[in-house]
Write a protein that holds these residues in place. Structure first.
Motif, mmCIF file in Angstrom:
data_model
loop_
_atom_site.group_PDB
_atom_site.id
_atom_site.type_symbol
_atom_site.label_atom_id
_atom_site.label_comp_id
_atom_site.label_asym_id
_atom_site.label_seq_id
_atom_site.Cartn_x
_atom_site.Cartn_y
_atom_site.Cartn_z
ATOM 1 N N ARG A 148 4.252 50.638 -45.944
ATOM 2 C CA ARG A 148 4.147 49.289 -45.378
ATOM 3 C C ARG A 148 5.542 48.721 -45.134
ATOM 4 N NH1 ARG A 148 1.586 46.060 -49.560
ATOM 5 N NH2 ARG A 148 2.167 44.361 -48.213
ATOM 6 N N ARG A 149 6.413 48.944 -46.080
ATOM 7 C CA ARG A 149 7.784 48.434 -45.967
ATOM 8 C C ARG A 149 8.466 48.973 -44.707
ATOM 9 N NH1 ARG A 149 12.426 48.792 -50.626
ATOM 10 N NH2 ARG A 149 13.970 47.626 -49.462
ATOM 11 N N HIS A 150 8.221 50.255 -44.428
ATOM 12 C CA HIS A 150 8.819 50.861 -43.242
ATOM 13 C C HIS A 150 8.250 50.222 -41.967
ATOM 14 C CE1 HIS A 150 11.118 53.848 -41.073
ATOM 15 N NE2 HIS A 150 10.040 54.167 -40.368
ATOM 16 N N VAL A 151 6.962 49.893 -41.980
ATOM 17 C CA VAL A 151 6.354 49.233 -40.820
ATOM 18 C C VAL A 151 7.017 47.883 -40.594
ATOM 19 C CG1 VAL A 151 4.239 48.212 -39.867
ATOM 20 C CG2 VAL A 151 4.145 50.437 -41.002
ATOM 21 N N TYR A 152 7.210 47.122 -41.671
ATOM 22 C CA TYR A 152 7.892 45.828 -41.535
ATOM 23 C C TYR A 152 9.302 46.026 -40.982
ATOM 24 C CZ TYR A 152 4.237 43.246 -43.982
ATOM 25 O OH TYR A 152 3.053 42.650 -44.324
ATOM 26 N N HIS A 153 9.979 47.059 -41.451
ATOM 27 C CA HIS A 153 11.326 47.365 -40.952
ATOM 28 C C HIS A 153 11.273 47.693 -39.457
ATOM 29 C CE1 HIS A 153 15.384 48.990 -40.787
ATOM 30 N NE2 HIS A 153 14.878 50.072 -40.231
ATOM 31 N N LEU A 154 10.310 48.532 -39.057
ATOM 32 C CA LEU A 154 10.169 48.890 -37.640
ATOM 33 C C LEU A 154 9.881 47.660 -36.785
ATOM 34 C CD1 LEU A 154 8.032 52.168 -37.859
ATOM 35 C CD2 LEU A 154 10.415 51.969 -37.093
ATOM 36 N N LEU A 155 8.946 46.823 -37.239
ATOM 37 C CA LEU A 155 8.612 45.610 -36.482
ATOM 38 C C LEU A 155 9.833 44.701 -36.356
ATOM 39 C CD1 LEU A 155 5.073 44.825 -37.917
ATOM 40 C CD2 LEU A 155 5.612 45.413 -35.542
ATOM 41 N N GLY A 156 10.588 44.565 -37.420
ATOM 42 C CA GLY A 156 11.797 43.743 -37.373
ATOM 43 C C GLY A 156 12.808 44.294 -36.384
ATOM 44 N N ARG A 157 12.972 45.608 -36.407
ATOM 45 C CA ARG A 157 13.921 46.238 -35.494
ATOM 46 C C ARG A 157 13.463 46.089 -34.039
ATOM 47 N NH1 ARG A 157 14.593 51.910 -37.207
ATOM 48 N NH2 ARG A 157 13.867 52.563 -35.166
ATOM 49 N N ILE A 158 12.177 46.322 -33.782
ATOM 50 C CA ILE A 158 11.644 46.204 -32.423
ATOM 51 C C ILE A 158 11.773 44.762 -31.938
ATOM 52 C CG2 ILE A 158 9.549 46.327 -31.009
ATOM 53 C CD1 ILE A 158 8.649 48.648 -32.930
ATOM 54 N N ASN A 159 11.422 43.811 -32.799
ATOM 55 C CA ASN A 159 11.535 42.399 -32.408
ATOM 56 C C ASN A 159 12.987 42.020 -32.137
ATOM 57 O OD1 ASN A 159 8.784 41.829 -32.476
ATOM 58 N ND2 ASN A 159 8.813 41.329 -34.646
ATOM 59 N N GLY A 160 13.912 42.567 -32.919
ATOM 60 C CA GLY A 160 15.337 42.309 -32.689
ATOM 61 C C GLY A 160 15.797 42.852 -31.348
ATOM 62 N N VAL A 161 15.343 44.054 -31.015
ATOM 63 C CA VAL A 161 15.678 44.659 -29.722
ATOM 64 C C VAL A 161 15.125 43.799 -28.590
ATOM 65 C CG1 VAL A 161 15.160 46.635 -28.214
ATOM 66 C CG2 VAL A 161 15.906 47.026 -30.566
ATOM 67 N N LEU A 162 13.871 43.362 -28.741
ATOM 68 C CA LEU A 162 13.264 42.517 -27.708
ATOM 69 C C LEU A 162 14.014 41.193 -27.552
ATOM 70 C CD1 LEU A 162 9.434 43.031 -28.284
ATOM 71 C CD2 LEU A 162 10.781 43.767 -26.312
ATOM 72 N N LEU A 163 14.372 40.585 -28.674
ATOM 73 C CA LEU A 163 15.080 39.309 -28.626
ATOM 74 C C LEU A 163 16.422 39.447 -27.912
ATOM 75 C CD1 LEU A 163 15.237 36.325 -29.389
ATOM 76 C CD2 LEU A 163 16.195 37.027 -31.596
ATOM 77 N N ARG A 164 17.188 40.470 -28.265
ATOM 78 C CA ARG A 164 18.489 40.678 -27.607
ATOM 79 C C ARG A 164 18.305 40.965 -26.115
ATOM 80 N NH1 ARG A 164 19.143 43.054 -32.484
ATOM 81 N NH2 ARG A 164 18.747 45.157 -31.732
ATOM 82 N N CYS A 165 17.329 41.785 -25.803
ATOM 83 C CA CYS A 165 17.063 42.107 -24.400
ATOM 84 C C CYS A 165 16.654 40.857 -23.624
ATOM 85 C CB CYS A 165 15.965 43.165 -24.311
ATOM 86 S SG CYS A 165 15.461 43.579 -22.621
ATOM 87 N N MET A 166 15.792 40.050 -24.217
ATOM 88 C CA MET A 166 15.348 38.827 -23.532
ATOM 89 C C MET A 166 16.513 37.871 -23.313
ATOM 90 S SD MET A 166 11.652 38.034 -25.239
ATOM 91 C CE MET A 166 11.548 36.460 -24.380
ATOM 92 N N ARG A 167 17.353 37.698 -24.315
ATOM 93 C CA ARG A 167 18.515 36.811 -24.164
ATOM 94 C C ARG A 167 19.404 37.288 -23.022
ATOM 95 N NH1 ARG A 167 19.848 35.916 -30.551
ATOM 96 N NH2 ARG A 167 18.415 34.173 -30.853
ATOM 97 N N ARG A 168 19.643 38.600 -22.990
ATOM 98 C CA ARG A 168 20.490 39.174 -21.937
ATOM 99 C C ARG A 168 19.819 39.004 -20.565
ATOM 100 N NH1 ARG A 168 21.181 43.454 -24.591
ATOM 101 N NH2 ARG A 168 19.491 44.669 -23.676
ATOM 102 N N THR A 169 18.531 39.292 -20.489
ATOM 103 C CA THR A 169 17.790 39.183 -19.229
ATOM 104 C C THR A 169 17.782 37.749 -18.727
ATOM 105 O OG1 THR A 169 16.400 41.060 -19.857
ATOM 106 C CG2 THR A 169 15.548 39.608 -18.136
ATOM 107 N N LEU A 170 17.530 36.803 -19.632
ATOM 108 C CA LEU A 170 17.502 35.393 -19.236
ATOM 109 C C LEU A 170 18.887 34.908 -18.819
ATOM 110 C CD1 LEU A 170 15.050 34.051 -21.957
ATOM 111 C CD2 LEU A 170 14.608 34.199 -19.496
ATOM 112 N N ALA A 171 19.929 35.366 -19.521
ATOM 113 C CA ALA A 171 21.298 34.969 -19.160
ATOM 114 C C ALA A 171 21.669 35.511 -17.789
ATOM 115 C CB ALA A 171 22.285 35.453 -20.217
ATOM 116 N N GLU A 172 21.278 36.750 -17.515
ATOM 117 C CA GLU A 172 21.565 37.340 -16.210
ATOM 118 C C GLU A 172 20.823 36.615 -15.101
ATOM 119 O OE1 GLU A 172 20.463 41.399 -16.757
ATOM 120 O OE2 GLU A 172 22.262 41.863 -17.927
ATOM 121 N N GLY A 173 19.623 36.146 -15.398
ATOM 122 C CA GLY A 173 18.816 35.431 -14.414
ATOM 123 C C GLY A 173 19.356 34.058 -14.085
#
Length: 177
Positions: A148-173
């Motif tokens: 379970r701990r690893h799943v939480y780690h994966l979700l955190g990492r995926i959400n972090g990737v999405l957040l950074r990508c969204m910030r970059r995408t929105l800034a570029e837009g």
């Protein structure tokens, strides 16, 4: 055959913009159950009035306008029951600012879609299990054969990737072209 095309046209547009329309309702309606009911009722109205929609125009804006009337009716019903959540003048001011809020929300939703599309299949599958199917972390862990701990780690990492990508995408837009 014409009815089938009409149905497919409506469903295609509706599925593409349903998050945006639902987010609009949630912004103005404090109770999720009421928002769900309004969304369902509004979708029925949208379907009945789909002949009035002009192809090539903004479907989300058209749907939001219909939802606006649904929400105003909802507020009138609340006022009759003496349950006023917000003064009418404040609510009208909020409605006046909704187009700007809606534009920002639409940009964020589009950025999220773009960024989700950049994820690998495993990450998308994990997100889908957790957030679309509401699978418990234990179920995801069992499926992936990890803790379970690893799943939480994966979700955190995926959400972090999405957040950074969204910030970059929105800034570029927002940069002038």
């Amino acid at each position: 055959m014409g009815q089938d095309k009409r149905t497919l046209d409506f469903l295609g547009l509706f599925v593409r913009h349903q998050q945006e329309i639902y987010a609009y309702i949630l912004t103005l309606v404090p109770h999720v159950n009421d928002a769900d009911d309004l969304f369902q009722d509004g979708m029925t109205v949208m379907w009945r009035k789909f002949d009035q929609f002009t192809p090539g125009t903004n479907f989300a804006a058209w749907g939001i306008q219909i939802m606006r009337y649904q929400i105003l009716e909802y507020r009138r019903n609340l006022a009759r029951s003496k349950c006023v959540l917000m003064e009418d003048s404040l609510f009208e001011a909020l409605l006046d600012h909704m187009p700007a809020i809606q534009d920002e929300l639409a940009a964020r939703i589009e950025a999220l879609r773009t960024c989700q599309g950049r994820l690998d299949d495993r990450a998308r599958r994990i997100l889908k299990m957790r957030y679309e199917h509401n699978s418990p972390v234990e179920e995801i862990a069992s499926y992936l054969k990890v803790s379970r701990r690893h799943v939480y780690h994966l979700l955190g990492r995926i959400n972090g990737v999405l957040l950074r990508c969204m910030r970059r995408t929105l800034a570029e837009g927002s940069r002038p072209v």
